[in-house]
Write a protein that holds these residues in place. Structure first.
Motif, mmCIF file in Angstrom:
data_model
loop_
_atom_site.group_PDB
_atom_site.id
_atom_site.type_symbol
_atom_site.label_atom_id
_atom_site.label_comp_id
_atom_site.label_asym_id
_atom_site.label_seq_id
_atom_site.Cartn_x
_atom_site.Cartn_y
_atom_site.Cartn_z
ATOM 1 N N ALA A 1 0.796 -0.731 -0.393
ATOM 2 C CA ALA A 1 0.167 0.140 0.033
ATOM 3 C C ALA A 1 1.157 1.014 -0.351
ATOM 4 O O ALA A 1 0.413 2.299 -0.343
ATOM 5 C CB ALA A 1 -0.761 0.001 1.697
ATOM 6 N N ALA A 2 2.223 0.625 0.616
ATOM 7 C CA ALA A 2 3.244 2.373 0.482
ATOM 8 C C ALA A 2 3.672 2.664 -0.617
ATOM 9 O O ALA A 2 4.525 3.730 -1.074
ATOM 10 C CB ALA A 2 3.922 1.792 1.484
ATOM 11 N N MET A 3 4.341 1.990 -1.929
ATOM 12 C CA MET A 3 4.614 1.291 -2.744
ATOM 13 C C MET A 3 3.895 2.682 -4.643
ATOM 14 O O MET A 3 4.567 2.655 -5.262
ATOM 15 C CB MET A 3 5.243 0.117 -3.903
ATOM 16 N N ASN B 1 -0.341 4.493 16.885
ATOM 17 C CA ASN B 1 -2.015 4.173 16.583
ATOM 18 C C ASN B 1 -1.893 3.858 15.389
ATOM 19 O O ASN B 1 -2.954 3.247 15.183
ATOM 20 C CB ASN B 1 -2.927 5.213 17.778
ATOM 21 N N ALA B 2 -1.617 4.158 14.664
ATOM 22 C CA ALA B 2 -1.116 3.693 13.079
ATOM 23 C C ALA B 2 -0.720 1.920 12.984
ATOM 24 O O ALA B 2 0.537 2.110 13.184
ATOM 25 C CB ALA B 2 -0.241 4.656 12.561
ATOM 26 N N MET B 3 -2.041 1.569 13.221
ATOM 27 C CA MET B 3 -1.857 0.073 13.094
ATOM 28 C C MET B 3 -1.042 -0.166 12.488
ATOM 29 O O MET B 3 -0.944 -1.985 11.432
ATOM 30 C CB MET B 3 -2.639 -0.323 13.888
ATOM 31 N N THR B 4 -1.850 -0.254 10.763
ATOM 32 C CA THR B 4 -1.175 -0.247 9.193
ATOM 33 C C THR B 4 -0.812 0.097 8.486
ATOM 34 O O THR B 4 -0.169 1.290 8.580
ATOM 35 C CB THR B 4 -2.623 -1.288 8.175
ATOM 36 N N VAL B 5 -0.715 -0.725 7.398
ATOM 37 C CA VAL B 5 0.268 0.823 6.210
ATOM 38 C C VAL B 5 -0.841 1.502 5.262
ATOM 39 O O VAL B 5 -0.372 2.388 5.591
ATOM 40 C CB VAL B 5 0.247 -0.051 5.280
ATOM 41 N N GLU B 6 -1.688 0.999 5.665
ATOM 42 C CA GLU B 6 -2.650 1.830 5.003
ATOM 43 C C GLU B 6 -2.616 3.170 6.460
ATOM 44 O O GLU B 6 -2.366 4.754 5.906
ATOM 45 C CB GLU B 6 -4.085 1.357 5.212
ATOM 46 N N ASP B 7 -2.863 2.848 7.626
ATOM 47 C CA ASP B 7 -3.436 4.204 8.490
ATOM 48 C C ASP B 7 -1.816 4.973 8.315
ATOM 49 O O ASP B 7 -2.023 5.893 8.000
ATOM 50 C CB ASP B 7 -3.150 3.454 9.613
ATOM 51 N N CYS B 8 -0.527 4.996 7.922
ATOM 52 C CA CYS B 8 0.518 5.315 8.188
ATOM 53 C C CYS B 8 0.729 6.144 6.859
ATOM 54 O O CYS B 8 1.088 7.062 6.997
ATOM 55 C CB CYS B 8 2.082 4.152 8.428
ATOM 56 N N TYR B 9 -0.143 5.620 5.890
ATOM 57 C CA TYR B 9 0.319 6.198 4.512
ATOM 58 C C TYR B 9 -0.643 7.274 4.220
ATOM 59 O O TYR B 9 -0.298 8.082 3.573
ATOM 60 C CB TYR B 9 -0.293 5.651 3.356
ATOM 61 N N GLU C 1 -3.807 10.068 -0.761
ATOM 62 C CA GLU C 1 -5.588 9.108 -0.206
ATOM 63 C C GLU C 1 -6.380 8.463 -1.177
ATOM 64 O O GLU C 1 -6.775 7.654 -0.536
ATOM 65 C CB GLU C 1 -6.730 10.560 0.437
ATOM 66 N N ALA C 2 -6.800 9.011 -2.857
ATOM 67 C CA ALA C 2 -7.341 8.607 -3.531
ATOM 68 C C ALA C 2 -6.313 6.930 -3.904
ATOM 69 O O ALA C 2 -7.518 5.865 -3.541
ATOM 70 C CB ALA C 2 -6.972 8.865 -4.769
ATOM 71 N N TRP C 3 -5.192 7.010 -3.414
ATOM 72 C CA TRP C 3 -5.000 5.553 -3.492
ATOM 73 C C TRP C 3 -5.033 4.363 -2.719
ATOM 74 O O TRP C 3 -4.822 3.368 -3.105
ATOM 75 C CB TRP C 3 -3.185 6.132 -3.732
ATOM 76 N N ILE C 4 -5.224 4.958 -1.471
ATOM 77 C CA ILE C 4 -5.536 4.500 -0.470
ATOM 78 C C ILE C 4 -6.829 3.669 -0.399
ATOM 79 O O ILE C 4 -7.668 2.405 -0.145
ATOM 80 C CB ILE C 4 -5.107 5.146 0.743
ATOM 81 N N GLU C 5 -7.740 4.486 -0.843
ATOM 82 C CA GLU C 5 -9.033 3.818 -0.950
ATOM 83 C C GLU C 5 -9.046 3.328 -2.318
ATOM 84 O O GLU C 5 -10.047 2.414 -1.677
ATOM 85 C CB GLU C 5 -10.103 5.671 -1.755
ATOM 86 N N ALA C 6 -8.467 3.528 -3.730
ATOM 87 C CA ALA C 6 -8.197 2.342 -4.217
ATOM 88 C C ALA C 6 -8.168 0.926 -4.144
ATOM 89 O O ALA C 6 -8.229 -0.075 -4.011
ATOM 90 C CB ALA C 6 -7.577 2.912 -5.516
ATOM 91 N N TRP C 7 -6.615 0.833 -2.708
ATOM 92 C CA TRP C 7 -6.203 -0.432 -2.397
ATOM 93 C C TRP C 7 -7.121 -0.648 -1.468
ATOM 94 O O TRP C 7 -7.238 -2.201 -1.503
ATOM 95 C CB TRP C 7 -5.128 0.698 -1.446
ATOM 96 N N LYS C 8 -7.564 -0.201 -0.474
ATOM 97 C CA LYS C 8 -8.568 -0.763 -0.021
ATOM 98 C C LYS C 8 -9.480 -0.740 -0.502
ATOM 99 O O LYS C 8 -10.224 -2.687 0.535
ATOM 100 C CB LYS C 8 -9.171 0.227 1.298
ATOM 101 N N PHE D 1 -9.499 -2.668 -3.702
ATOM 102 C CA PHE D 1 -9.336 -3.755 -4.434
ATOM 103 C C PHE D 1 -8.564 -4.682 -4.422
ATOM 104 O O PHE D 1 -8.217 -5.863 -4.773
ATOM 105 C CB PHE D 1 -8.867 -3.000 -5.962
ATOM 106 N N SER D 2 -7.350 -4.311 -3.668
ATOM 107 C CA SER D 2 -6.722 -4.812 -2.766
ATOM 108 C C SER D 2 -6.760 -5.159 -0.832
ATOM 109 O O SER D 2 -5.888 -4.572 -0.278
ATOM 110 C CB SER D 2 -5.351 -4.943 -3.088
ATOM 111 N N PRO D 3 -7.913 -5.803 -0.449
ATOM 112 C CA PRO D 3 -8.423 -5.322 0.660
ATOM 113 C C PRO D 3 -7.637 -6.616 1.504
ATOM 114 O O PRO D 3 -7.174 -7.180 0.799
ATOM 115 C CB PRO D 3 -10.037 -6.135 0.635
ATOM 116 N N ARG D 4 -7.546 -6.635 2.900
ATOM 117 C CA ARG D 4 -6.827 -7.461 3.955
ATOM 118 C C ARG D 4 -7.521 -8.777 3.264
ATOM 119 O O ARG D 4 -8.371 -8.725 3.872
ATOM 120 C CB ARG D 4 -5.947 -6.898 4.714
#
Length: 377
Positions: free
Chosen positions: A240-242, A331-339, A365-372, A374-377
Motif C-alpha cells: 500500500a506504500a509503493m 496508533n497507526a497499526m496498518t500500512v494504510e493508516d501510516c500512508y 488519499e485516492a490511492w489508499i481508497e483504491a487499495w482498500k 481492490f486489494s483488501p487484506r
C-alpha cells in the motif's frame, strides 16, 4: 534455490512490466528462462491528456506477447473502467491523473493477487555474473532476498548474514540474529547509471561495469534512493506504500509525463521515502544490492530533457528533511493508516512550499481508497 523451487513459487509472484511501445517480444524472449513460469501484468504507457496510461483497444491488440507467457495487458481504457466501477468519481479522477508515465505501474500493484511483486523495466535484459559467467536470474534472487530475514537494527560488516558463505560477525548481538521480515528487495543494474539529468550531462559517456556481489540491509532511520527499474516487494507487508505518483507530471504536463526519461524523475524516490518510513515504523527490512540487470536505457543521451522542468529534483531539498523528521503515530497499526498520516502531514507541512503537494496528498488519499477497495487484506 533450484529450478523446482523456482517453479514452486510461480503462484506467489506477479511480474509488472510497463510497455513503452507495443514491441515486447525481444524483451520477453530475453527473460523467458526466468519469467515464463510466472504471471505477467503488462501496462501500456502513453502520454495522452487527462493522465492516460495507455491507448485504446487498437493499441492493446498491437502488443504481441510471445507464446508460452501468461500475461494480462491493460491500457488507459481498461484502467478507467476498472477504477470507475467502484471508486468515487473524485478518487477515480485524482488517481487517473496520477497514473501517467512510468507511474502507471502502480496500477499493476492494485490488480495483483500474489504475495510478491517484481517490477522490471522493458529496457532491461539479464546481466551476467562476471565471477561465474552465468546469466543472473533476477527474479529468483529477489525471492531469496525476500524470503530471508533482514537486519536493520545492527549493521553486519559481512553484509547479508543469511547468504551462503556468510554469517554474523563477532560482536553482533545474539538477540538480533533472528532478524526481521524483509519487505523490499531493491536490485541494481549495470550499464546506464541512475544519475539525475545534470550528472548525466556531465558524465554522458560514463557506464557502470562494477558488479558488487553483495546484499545489504538499509539501516533503520536511514533514507535511500529507491528505483523501480529492478525491484521486488512483499505486497501484504508494504504494497500500500509503493504508489509512485508522477510528481513532475503534477507540476508540469511537459516534464516526464509520457516519456521514458528518468533523469528528472522522483516518483519512485518518493515511493521509497514513504515505504522506508513505514518499514521503520513496523520494524521491517529493506535490502539493496543483488540482483543486477543490464539496463539498456539511452536516457544519458537524452540531454534535451535537461531543458524540461526539473522542479521535482529541486524540491528534494525540502522533501528529504520532511521525511527525516517524520514521526508516525503509535496508533497507526496498518500500512494504510501510516500512508494516510503521511498524506496529512504532506498537506500540513509541505503545501506552503509548493501547491503541488496539495494535489500529491489528494492522490495519495485516492490511492489508499483504491487499495482498500481492490486489494483488501
Amino acid at each position: 534455490m533450484g529450478g523446482g523451487e523456482q517453479a514452486g513459487c510461480g503462484g506467489d509472484v506477479d511480474v509488472i512490466v510497463v510497455a513503452r511501445s507495443g514491441e515486447l517480444c525481444s524483451f520477453l524472449e530475453s527473460w523467458r528462462f526466468s519469467l515464463q513460469p510466472f504471471h505477467l501484468i503488462i501496462i501500456l504507457q502513453g502520454g495522452g491528456s487527462g493522465g492516460e496510461v495507455g491507448g485504446g483497444d487498437q493499441e492493446k491488440k498491437g502488443i504481441e506477447v510471445p507464446a508460452g507467457f501468461d500475461a494480462e495487458v491493460y491500457t488507459a481504457a481498461d484502467v478507467a473502467r476498472f477504477l470507475g466501477r467502484k471508486l468515487t468519481a473524485a478518487a477515480s479522477s485524482s488517481l487517473l491523473r496520477s497514473l501517467s508515465g512510468n507511474a502507471c505501474k502502480s496500477f499493476g500493484y492494485l490488480v495483483s493477487k500474489k504475495k510478491w511483486i517484481f517490477c522490471l523495466d522493458d529496457d532491461c535484459v539479464p546481466a551476467v555474473d562476471p565471477s561465474t559467467g552465468f546469466i543472473v536470474d533476477a527474479l529468483r534472487q529477489h525471492v531469496s532476498n525476500l524470503e530471508a530475514p533482514a537486519t536493520p537494527f545492527f549493521f553486519n560488516t559481512l553484509y547479508d548474514p543469511y547468504r551462503d558463505g556468510a554469517d554474523f560477525v563477532r560482536g553482533y548481538p545474539f538477540s538480533l540474529r533472528e532478524g526481521v521480515p524483509t519487505a523490499i528487495s531493491h536490485g541494481l543494474w549495470l550499464n546506464t547509471p541512475d544519475y539525475d539529468a545534470n550528472t548525466l550531462l556531465a558524465k554522458a559517456e560514463e557506464s557502470n561495469r562494477r558488479y558488487v556481489d553483495a546484499v545489504i540491509t538499509v539501516p533503520q532511520n536511514v533514507m535511500y534512493s529507491m528505483s523501480s527499474i529492478n525491484l521486488a516487494f512483499d505486497k501484504a507487508l508494504i504494497g500500500a506504500a509503493m504508489f509512485t505518483p508522477p510528481i513532475e507530471g503534477l507540476i508540469s504536463a511537459n516534464t516526464t509525463n509520457g516519456t521514458d526519461f528518468r533523469g528528472n524523475s522522483i516518483d519512485d524516490i518518493w515511493a521509497g521515502f514513504c515505504s522506508k518510513s513505514i518499514c521503520d515504523h513496523f520494524g521491517y527490512g529493506v535490502k539493496s544490492g543483488l540482483p543486477y540487470v543490464w539496463h539498456n536505457s539511452s536516457s544519458k543521451r537524452d540531454l534535451e530533457a535537461l531543458h524540461k522542468d526539473n522542479k521535482g529534483l529541486l524540491l528534494l531539498d525540502r522533501i528529504v528533511p520532511f521525511f527525516q523528521s517524520l514521526r508516525l503515530p503509535r496508533n497507526a497499526m496498518t500500512v494504510e493508516d501510516c500512508y494516510l498520516d503521511i498524506a496529512k502531514q504532506v498537506r500540513a507541512r509541505l503545501s506552503s512550499v509548493d501547491p503541488v503537494f496539495l494535489e500529491l496528498a489528494a492522490s495519495m488519499e485516492a490511492w489508499i481508497e483504491a487499495w482498500k477497495t481492490f486489494s483488501p487484506r
